[in-house]
Each structure stands twice: as structure tokens, then as C-alpha cells.
Design a protein around this motif. Sequence first.
Motif, PDB file in Angstrom:
ATOM      1  N   GLY A 251      42.015  86.867  48.871  1.00  0.00           N
ATOM      2  CA  GLY A 251      41.300  87.531  49.841  1.00  0.00           C
ATOM      3  C   GLY A 251      41.126  86.430  51.110  1.00  0.00           C
ATOM      4  O   GLY A 251      40.970  86.797  52.308  1.00  0.00           O
TER       5      GLY A 251
ATOM      6  N   LYS B  50      42.905  86.466  43.064  1.00  0.00           N
ATOM      7  CA  LYS B  50      42.534  87.603  43.901  1.00  0.00           C
ATOM      8  C   LYS B  50      41.516  86.967  44.781  1.00  0.00           C
ATOM      9  O   LYS B  50      41.788  87.332  45.906  1.00  0.00           O
ATOM     10  CB  LYS B  50      41.543  88.720  42.896  1.00  0.00           C
ATOM     11  N   THR B  51      40.764  86.191  44.519  1.00  0.00           N
ATOM     12  CA  THR B  51      39.724  85.674  45.581  1.00  0.00           C
ATOM     13  C   THR B  51      40.497  84.470  46.586  1.00  0.00           C
ATOM     14  O   THR B  51      40.383  84.856  48.120  1.00  0.00           O
ATOM     15  CB  THR B  51      38.631  84.699  45.070  1.00  0.00           C
TER      16      THR B  51
ATOM     17  N   ALA C 254      44.121  86.247  53.185  1.00  0.00           N
ATOM     18  CA  ALA C 254      44.368  87.391  54.062  1.00  0.00           C
ATOM     19  C   ALA C 254      43.343  87.550  55.278  1.00  0.00           C
ATOM     20  O   ALA C 254      43.479  87.737  56.216  1.00  0.00           O
ATOM     21  CB  ALA C 254      44.145  88.727  53.382  1.00  0.00           C
ATOM     22  N   ALA C 255      42.214  86.966  55.008  1.00  0.00           N
ATOM     23  CA  ALA C 255      41.137  86.958  56.053  1.00  0.00           C
ATOM     24  C   ALA C 255      41.461  85.859  57.224  1.00  0.00           C
ATOM     25  O   ALA C 255      40.978  86.022  58.278  1.00  0.00           O
ATOM     26  CB  ALA C 255      39.739  86.615  55.343  1.00  0.00           C
TER      27      ALA C 255
END
Length: 200
Positions: free
Chosen positions: A132, A128-129, A135-136
Motif C-alpha cells: 500500500g 500488504k501494508t 502504491a501510494a
Amino acid sequence: MAKSFEFWFDLGSPAAYLAWKRLPKFLAQTGAGVEHKPMLLGGVFKATGNASPVTIPAKGKWLLDDLARTARKDGVPLAYGPGFPVNTLPLMRGAIGLQMRKPERFAPYVDAMFDAMFGQPKDMRDEKTLGGVLAAAGFAPAELMALAADPEVKQALIKATEEAVARGVFGAPTFFVGSEMFWGQDRMDAVAESLAAGAA
């Protein structure tokens, strides 16, 4: 014009991170071209009977202190996330996959991954990290995960790692100017000298 050199790296190497951050200035100073060569450092270690220096207490402490000195000198942030050293297999598959399929996205990906590993470190073991972070940086996490799972991409990383071992690579970063090999971010001055000698 100076000839080019190879930069063999793994996203889990703090020394490779420091070399990556120094590369833009280095390229401007030398006028050389660079061929980025992703490899799996864990695979290199296994094939050569080597191990990360941080697993050896005295050597590891010295190395981390020395890398911190280099980071301060270069004005580059350096810290370590949870679980360091991290298994970088999916990250390196992503790197070589982008190099193969979307080369224009390769450098932004490597930048984002190195920053998440050592600039502002996060727990990159957590899917999940990782999603993220991707995506960033403007990547579609599901697309990147699918790319990393592509059999052709997996085979490309295996082949690259085998090539590294066959050529004598035992750690990261490793540089080649022709057949001349240099190991470590602290050998970039020697790389520059070799490039200058070859261009003379």
C-alpha cells in the motif's frame, strides 16, 4: 565548487531518516554533491559485532530522547512503527535495485519508505501494508518485489555492505568526505567543515 561526499544509510535508522530530511538544505548551503550509498545495517552490525543502540536500555532511551530533540529542532515528524527496529532487507534491496535500474525513482522511493518508517509510521513488516505504501508513492508493488528478489540486486547490496564494513562503517548514517569518516546525523556540521576545507 565544493567536492562531493558519501551518505551511507539504511531505511531502518531514525538517525539516517533525520539526516535524509536535512540533506536538501545541507546541499544548498554547501554546494556539494552527494553520493547515496544504501547498505544493510543489520549486516554491518553482524560483521562488526555491533548492535542497534535501542537494544541497550539506558543508551536506547537516551538516544531516542536525543533524536526527538533533533526532530523538534528541525521541524521533522518522528515516530516509530510496530516492531521497531524492523528488518529492512527487502526495503534496502528495493533501494539499491532502483539506484541500479531506475535511478530517477531512487529518491522518491527513499522518501516514501523513510516517511512510512518514521514520519507517519506503519507496520512495514506486513507485506500488504508495504504494498500500500509503494502504491501510494506511485510504485507497482509487484514490480518492486520482483526487483528486490533479483539475484544481481541481492548481490549488489551484499557487496555494498561489505564495502561499508571494509571502510570502517559501524552505524548509520555514515558520511565520507574523501577518506574522512563521520558518523551520525549530528555530525553534518563537521561534514560541511570538511567540504569547505577541501574546496578552499
